[in-house]
Design a protein around this motif. Structure first.
Motif, PDB file in Angstrom:
ATOM      1  N   ALA A  59      37.568 187.298 102.684  1.00  0.00           N
ATOM      2  CA  ALA A  59      38.374 188.501 102.919  1.00  0.00           C
ATOM      3  C   ALA A  59      39.415 188.254 104.008  1.00  0.00           C
ATOM      4  N   GLN A  60      39.036 187.532 105.059  1.00  0.00           N
ATOM      5  CA  GLN A  60      39.991 187.218 106.121  1.00  0.00           C
ATOM      6  C   GLN A  60      41.101 186.310 105.605  1.00  0.00           C
ATOM      7  N   ALA A  61      40.730 185.332 104.767  1.00  0.00           N
ATOM      8  CA  ALA A  61      41.748 184.433 104.205  1.00  0.00           C
ATOM      9  C   ALA A  61      42.729 185.210 103.332  1.00  0.00           C
ATOM     10  N   VAL A  64      45.144 187.117 105.600  1.00  0.00           N
ATOM     11  CA  VAL A  64      46.196 186.275 106.170  1.00  0.00           C
ATOM     12  C   VAL A  64      47.240 185.971 105.112  1.00  0.00           C
ATOM     13  N   ALA A  65      46.807 185.711 103.889  1.00  0.00           N
ATOM     14  CA  ALA A  65      47.761 185.425 102.811  1.00  0.00           C
ATOM     15  C   ALA A  65      48.669 186.626 102.558  1.00  0.00           C
ATOM     16  N   ALA A  66      48.124 187.822 102.760  1.00  0.00           N
ATOM     17  CA  ALA A  66      48.925 189.037 102.561  1.00  0.00           C
ATOM     18  C   ALA A  66      49.715 189.408 103.810  1.00  0.00           C
ATOM     19  N   GLY A  67      49.494 188.685 104.918  1.00  0.00           N
ATOM     20  CA  GLY A  67      50.231 188.961 106.147  1.00  0.00           C
ATOM     21  C   GLY A  67      49.655 190.079 106.978  1.00  0.00           C
ATOM     22  N   ASP A  73      41.639 184.921 113.368  1.00  0.00           N
ATOM     23  CA  ASP A  73      40.541 185.649 112.740  1.00  0.00           C
ATOM     24  C   ASP A  73      39.958 184.867 111.570  1.00  0.00           C
ATOM     25  N   VAL A  74      40.809 184.203 110.812  1.00  0.00           N
ATOM     26  CA  VAL A  74      40.343 183.397 109.679  1.00  0.00           C
ATOM     27  C   VAL A  74      39.531 182.209 110.173  1.00  0.00           C
ATOM     28  N   VAL A  75      40.030 181.546 111.205  1.00  0.00           N
ATOM     29  CA  VAL A  75      39.321 180.386 111.747  1.00  0.00           C
ATOM     30  C   VAL A  75      37.959 180.809 112.276  1.00  0.00           C
ATOM     31  N   THR A  76      37.890 181.947 112.939  1.00  0.00           N
ATOM     32  CA  THR A  76      36.613 182.451 113.449  1.00  0.00           C
ATOM     33  C   THR A  76      35.660 182.775 112.304  1.00  0.00           C
ATOM     34  N   ALA A  77      36.152 183.433 111.266  1.00  0.00           N
ATOM     35  CA  ALA A  77      35.302 183.784 110.131  1.00  0.00           C
ATOM     36  C   ALA A  77      34.814 182.536 109.402  1.00  0.00           C
ATOM     37  N   VAL A  78      35.660 181.545 109.258  1.00  0.00           N
ATOM     38  CA  VAL A  78      35.254 180.296 108.603  1.00  0.00           C
ATOM     39  C   VAL A  78      34.218 179.563 109.449  1.00  0.00           C
TER      40      VAL A  78
END
Length: 107
Positions: A59-61, A64-67, A73-78
């Motif tokens: 969902a975070q990725a 980010v793709a949608a801006g 946040d993506v790096v933390t979620a991954v």
């Protein structure tokens, strides 16, 4: 890197999964174990938590793709998802090792 709250939750759940807790289930008058979750439900909860971490990462990725979100946040979620998977694999390895040792015991 995992967030402090995620790390604290993982540590707390691992402490509840110790071998001593699995072996010390009190017996009721009818002879059945009670007083805590059984092993299957603990594994089910761990699997569900790992799947949830993966879903949050996805969902975070997508955000980010949608801006709509930050890359941090993506790096933390991954990282949280990776830590959950590594923990699950470590538990799986310990269960397999315990099973192999039980199978080596003379009857």
């Amino acid at each position: 890197m995992a967030t402090p709250s995620f790390a604290a939750g993982a540590y707390a759940s691992i402490q509840g999964m110790g071998a001593g807790n699995l072996l010390r289930k009190p017996q009721t008058a009818s002879g059945s174990a009670s007083g805590g979750p059984d092993f299957a439900s603990m594994i089910g909860k761990a699997l569900e938590a790992t799947a949830d971490a993966g879903r949050r990462s996805d969902a975070q990725a997508a955000s980010v793709a949608a801006g709509r979100a930050d890359v941090v946040d993506v790096v933390t979620a991954v990282a949280e998802s990776e830590a959950a998977i590594e923990t699950l694999v470590a538990v799986r390895d310990r269960v397999i090792a315990a099973y192999e040792e039980i199978m080596r015991m003379p009857v």
